[in-house]
Design a protein around this motif. Structure first.
Motif, PDB file in Angstrom:
ATOM      1  N   ILE A  19     -97.340  57.928  47.513  1.00  0.00           N
ATOM      2  CA  ILE A  19     -96.984  57.424  46.181  1.00  0.00           C
ATOM      3  C   ILE A  19     -98.212  57.500  45.276  1.00  0.00           C
ATOM      4  O   ILE A  19     -98.141  57.980  44.149  1.00  0.00           O
ATOM      5  CB  ILE A  19     -96.506  55.958  46.227  1.00  0.00           C
ATOM      6  CG1 ILE A  19     -95.266  55.825  47.104  1.00  0.00           C
ATOM      7  CG2 ILE A  19     -96.187  55.462  44.825  1.00  0.00           C
ATOM      8  CD1 ILE A  19     -94.875  54.388  47.363  1.00  0.00           C
ATOM      9  N   LYS A  20     -99.339  57.028  45.801  1.00  0.00           N
ATOM     10  CA  LYS A  20    -100.565  57.039  45.003  1.00  0.00           C
ATOM     11  C   LYS A  20    -100.910  58.460  44.574  1.00  0.00           C
ATOM     12  O   LYS A  20    -101.198  58.718  43.411  1.00  0.00           O
ATOM     13  CB  LYS A  20    -101.731  56.482  45.815  1.00  0.00           C
ATOM     14  CG  LYS A  20    -101.707  54.997  45.976  1.00  0.00           C
ATOM     15  CD  LYS A  20    -102.907  54.574  46.789  1.00  0.00           C
ATOM     16  CE  LYS A  20    -102.713  53.162  47.286  1.00  0.00           C
ATOM     17  NZ  LYS A  20    -103.001  53.004  48.675  1.00  0.00           N
ATOM     18  N   GLN A  21    -100.885  59.364  45.544  1.00  0.00           N
ATOM     19  CA  GLN A  21    -101.267  60.741  45.231  1.00  0.00           C
ATOM     20  C   GLN A  21    -100.366  61.314  44.152  1.00  0.00           C
ATOM     21  O   GLN A  21    -100.818  61.956  43.219  1.00  0.00           O
ATOM     22  CB  GLN A  21    -101.160  61.613  46.494  1.00  0.00           C
ATOM     23  CG  GLN A  21    -102.284  61.368  47.475  1.00  0.00           C
ATOM     24  CD  GLN A  21    -102.032  62.072  48.803  1.00  0.00           C
ATOM     25  OE1 GLN A  21    -100.906  62.425  49.126  1.00  0.00           O
ATOM     26  NE2 GLN A  21    -103.076  62.254  49.566  1.00  0.00           N
ATOM     27  N   ARG A  22     -99.057  61.030  44.279  1.00  0.00           N
ATOM     28  CA  ARG A  22     -98.112  61.609  43.321  1.00  0.00           C
ATOM     29  C   ARG A  22     -98.320  61.038  41.924  1.00  0.00           C
ATOM     30  O   ARG A  22     -98.378  61.761  40.945  1.00  0.00           O
ATOM     31  CB  ARG A  22     -96.680  61.321  43.792  1.00  0.00           C
ATOM     32  CG  ARG A  22     -96.374  62.092  45.071  1.00  0.00           C
ATOM     33  CD  ARG A  22     -94.991  62.684  45.015  1.00  0.00           C
ATOM     34  NE  ARG A  22     -94.948  63.821  45.934  1.00  0.00           N
ATOM     35  CZ  ARG A  22     -94.221  63.861  47.023  1.00  0.00           C
ATOM     36  NH1 ARG A  22     -93.477  62.856  47.346  1.00  0.00           N
ATOM     37  NH2 ARG A  22     -94.220  64.931  47.785  1.00  0.00           N
ATOM     38  N   PHE A  23     -98.434  59.701  41.860  1.00  0.00           N
ATOM     39  CA  PHE A  23     -98.569  59.095  40.541  1.00  0.00           C
ATOM     40  C   PHE A  23     -99.917  59.411  39.923  1.00  0.00           C
ATOM     41  O   PHE A  23    -100.019  59.668  38.739  1.00  0.00           O
ATOM     42  CB  PHE A  23     -98.354  57.588  40.607  1.00  0.00           C
ATOM     43  CG  PHE A  23     -96.957  57.248  40.245  1.00  0.00           C
ATOM     44  CD1 PHE A  23     -96.552  57.302  38.935  1.00  0.00           C
ATOM     45  CD2 PHE A  23     -96.034  56.953  41.216  1.00  0.00           C
ATOM     46  CE1 PHE A  23     -95.247  57.044  38.590  1.00  0.00           C
ATOM     47  CE2 PHE A  23     -94.723  56.689  40.884  1.00  0.00           C
ATOM     48  CZ  PHE A  23     -94.331  56.733  39.566  1.00  0.00           C
ATOM     49  N   SER A  96     -91.665  67.786  34.069  1.00  0.00           N
ATOM     50  CA  SER A  96     -92.634  68.821  34.439  1.00  0.00           C
ATOM     51  C   SER A  96     -93.435  68.399  35.670  1.00  0.00           C
ATOM     52  O   SER A  96     -93.659  69.190  36.591  1.00  0.00           O
ATOM     53  CB  SER A  96     -93.561  69.086  33.243  1.00  0.00           C
ATOM     54  OG  SER A  96     -94.678  69.816  33.656  1.00  0.00           O
ATOM     55  N   ILE A  97     -93.862  67.143  35.692  1.00  0.00           N
ATOM     56  CA  ILE A  97     -94.641  66.615  36.830  1.00  0.00           C
ATOM     57  C   ILE A  97     -93.807  66.684  38.111  1.00  0.00           C
ATOM     58  O   ILE A  97     -94.269  67.170  39.144  1.00  0.00           O
ATOM     59  CB  ILE A  97     -95.067  65.151  36.560  1.00  0.00           C
ATOM     60  CG1 ILE A  97     -96.114  65.109  35.455  1.00  0.00           C
ATOM     61  CG2 ILE A  97     -95.603  64.492  37.831  1.00  0.00           C
ATOM     62  CD1 ILE A  97     -96.278  63.741  34.815  1.00  0.00           C
ATOM     63  N   TYR A  98     -92.572  66.221  38.017  1.00  0.00           N
ATOM     64  CA  TYR A  98     -91.737  66.192  39.223  1.00  0.00           C
ATOM     65  C   TYR A  98     -91.331  67.583  39.701  1.00  0.00           C
ATOM     66  O   TYR A  98     -91.167  67.810  40.896  1.00  0.00           O
ATOM     67  CB  TYR A  98     -90.524  65.278  39.012  1.00  0.00           C
ATOM     68  CG  TYR A  98     -90.812  63.903  39.553  1.00  0.00           C
ATOM     69  CD1 TYR A  98     -90.370  63.513  40.807  1.00  0.00           C
ATOM     70  CD2 TYR A  98     -91.612  63.012  38.838  1.00  0.00           C
ATOM     71  CE1 TYR A  98     -90.698  62.272  41.335  1.00  0.00           C
ATOM     72  CE2 TYR A  98     -91.945  61.771  39.352  1.00  0.00           C
ATOM     73  CZ  TYR A  98     -91.484  61.407  40.601  1.00  0.00           C
ATOM     74  OH  TYR A  98     -91.824  60.192  41.125  1.00  0.00           O
ATOM     75  N   SER A  99     -91.191  68.526  38.775  1.00  0.00           N
ATOM     76  CA  SER A  99     -90.842  69.884  39.209  1.00  0.00           C
ATOM     77  C   SER A  99     -91.997  70.499  39.999  1.00  0.00           C
ATOM     78  O   SER A  99     -91.786  71.340  40.875  1.00  0.00           O
ATOM     79  CB  SER A  99     -90.491  70.767  38.004  1.00  0.00           C
ATOM     80  OG  SER A  99     -91.626  70.969  37.192  1.00  0.00           O
ATOM     81  N   GLN A 100     -93.226  70.053  39.724  1.00  0.00           N
ATOM     82  CA  GLN A 100     -94.386  70.526  40.496  1.00  0.00           C
ATOM     83  C   GLN A 100     -94.426  69.863  41.874  1.00  0.00           C
ATOM     84  O   GLN A 100     -94.799  70.497  42.863  1.00  0.00           O
ATOM     85  CB  GLN A 100     -95.680  70.223  39.746  1.00  0.00           C
ATOM     86  CG  GLN A 100     -95.862  71.071  38.490  1.00  0.00           C
ATOM     87  CD  GLN A 100     -96.985  70.534  37.607  1.00  0.00           C
ATOM     88  OE1 GLN A 100     -98.025  70.133  38.103  1.00  0.00           O
ATOM     89  NE2 GLN A 100     -96.750  70.523  36.305  1.00  0.00           N
ATOM     90  N   ASP A 106     -84.163  70.571  42.734  1.00  0.00           N
ATOM     91  CA  ASP A 106     -83.984  70.303  41.303  1.00  0.00           C
ATOM     92  C   ASP A 106     -84.256  68.825  41.053  1.00  0.00           C
ATOM     93  O   ASP A 106     -83.456  67.959  41.405  1.00  0.00           O
ATOM     94  CB  ASP A 106     -82.560  70.660  40.889  1.00  0.00           C
ATOM     95  CG  ASP A 106     -82.292  70.355  39.409  1.00  0.00           C
ATOM     96  OD1 ASP A 106     -83.240  69.928  38.706  1.00  0.00           O
ATOM     97  OD2 ASP A 106     -81.148  70.527  38.967  1.00  0.00           O
ATOM     98  N   SER A 107     -85.404  68.544  40.455  1.00  0.00           N
ATOM     99  CA  SER A 107     -85.834  67.150  40.279  1.00  0.00           C
ATOM    100  C   SER A 107     -85.508  66.590  38.903  1.00  0.00           C
ATOM    101  O   SER A 107     -85.860  65.455  38.599  1.00  0.00           O
ATOM    102  CB  SER A 107     -87.344  67.053  40.513  1.00  0.00           C
ATOM    103  OG  SER A 107     -88.031  67.889  39.599  1.00  0.00           O
TER     104      SER A 107
END
Length: 236
Positions: A19-23, A96-100, A106-107
């Motif tokens: 979670i940390k890395q993603r956010f 855009s962030i979630y598509s990466q 499909d996010s």
């Protein structure tokens, strides 16, 4: 962080790290290439950030509202402003962030639901305050705070109840985002079965909706539901 250290369940560690890395990927000073470290929920300063100061009185208020220290909030603010000079994030940026993060699926639907949850004032943009208040719950909130946050994510029309349709929309969006490549053997009816199972356990009085009280009670009493909620933690 002081709350992180109280987490006794070792299994939650890798999930929290994800979670940390993603956010924190949203914020350039936390990219691994910059050499900063995110450890035990700590937020490390970066000397090459543009110097941007946050108004002290607003900072003090956020220290009260979140589980971040003043120093951490200052670093987060400089990072946020570097990435988002306008001071706000819009829905397209979230998508855009979630598509990466999830190139195999499909996010867009999930990013839309998540953006709505972060957009505390429902004004179409996420401010720094919105961002850190949500981030604080996700990274360092108590179990109850996190479950309330998750309930709010599911409760699309904010009427205080989750309908089967609302839950189906979120679960479908998560399955879409994870993609067929993640779970190639997954049946097409898996999301519907998932929702049926959840709803049967949560809707205690069989009135067709799940209240926040039912949601909290079900999640905290039923180990399987709690594990399922944690399973979805890493997509938050």
């Amino acid at each position: 962080g002081y709350l992180d250290s109280q987490i006794s369940n070792a299994a939650s560690k890798p999930i929290k790290k994800t979670i940390k890395q993603r956010f924190l990927k949203l914020l350039p000073c936390f990219h691994s290439s910059s050499g900063s470290s995110v450890n035990q929920g700590s937020i490390t300063d970066e000397s090459d950030l543009a110097t941007v100061s946050y108004r002290p009185e607003r900072l003090d208020r956020l220290v009260q509202q979140t589980n971040f220290s003043k120093k951490e909030l200052q670093v987060l603010y400089r990072s946020f402003k570097n990435e988002c000079p306008s001071g706000t994030v819009n829905e397209e940026t979230f998508k855009s962030i979630y598509s990466q993060f999830f190139p195999q699926g499909d996010s867009s639907s999930y990013a839309h639901f998540l953006f709505d949850t972060f957009d505390i004032h429902s004004n179409g943009s996420v401010s720094f305050e919105d961002f850190v208040i949500n981030l604080s719950i996700i990274l360092r909130g108590s179990v109850t705070e996190k479950l309330n946050w998750t309930f709010n994510l599911y409760d699309r029309n904010k009427d205080g109840c989750i309908t089967k349709e609302e839950m189906t929309n979120i679960i479908h969006s998560i399955y879409d985002m994870m993609g067929k490549y993640t779970c190639p053997s997954m049946k097409d009816n898996a999301p519907a079965e998932h929702v049926d199972s959840f709803f049967q356990k949560m809707d205690r009085n069989n009135d067709g909706v799940v209240t926040v009280e039912e949601f909290l009670e079900s999640c905290q009493k039923d180990e399987n539901i709690m594990q399922s909620m944690q399973m979805f933690d890493h997509v938050i």
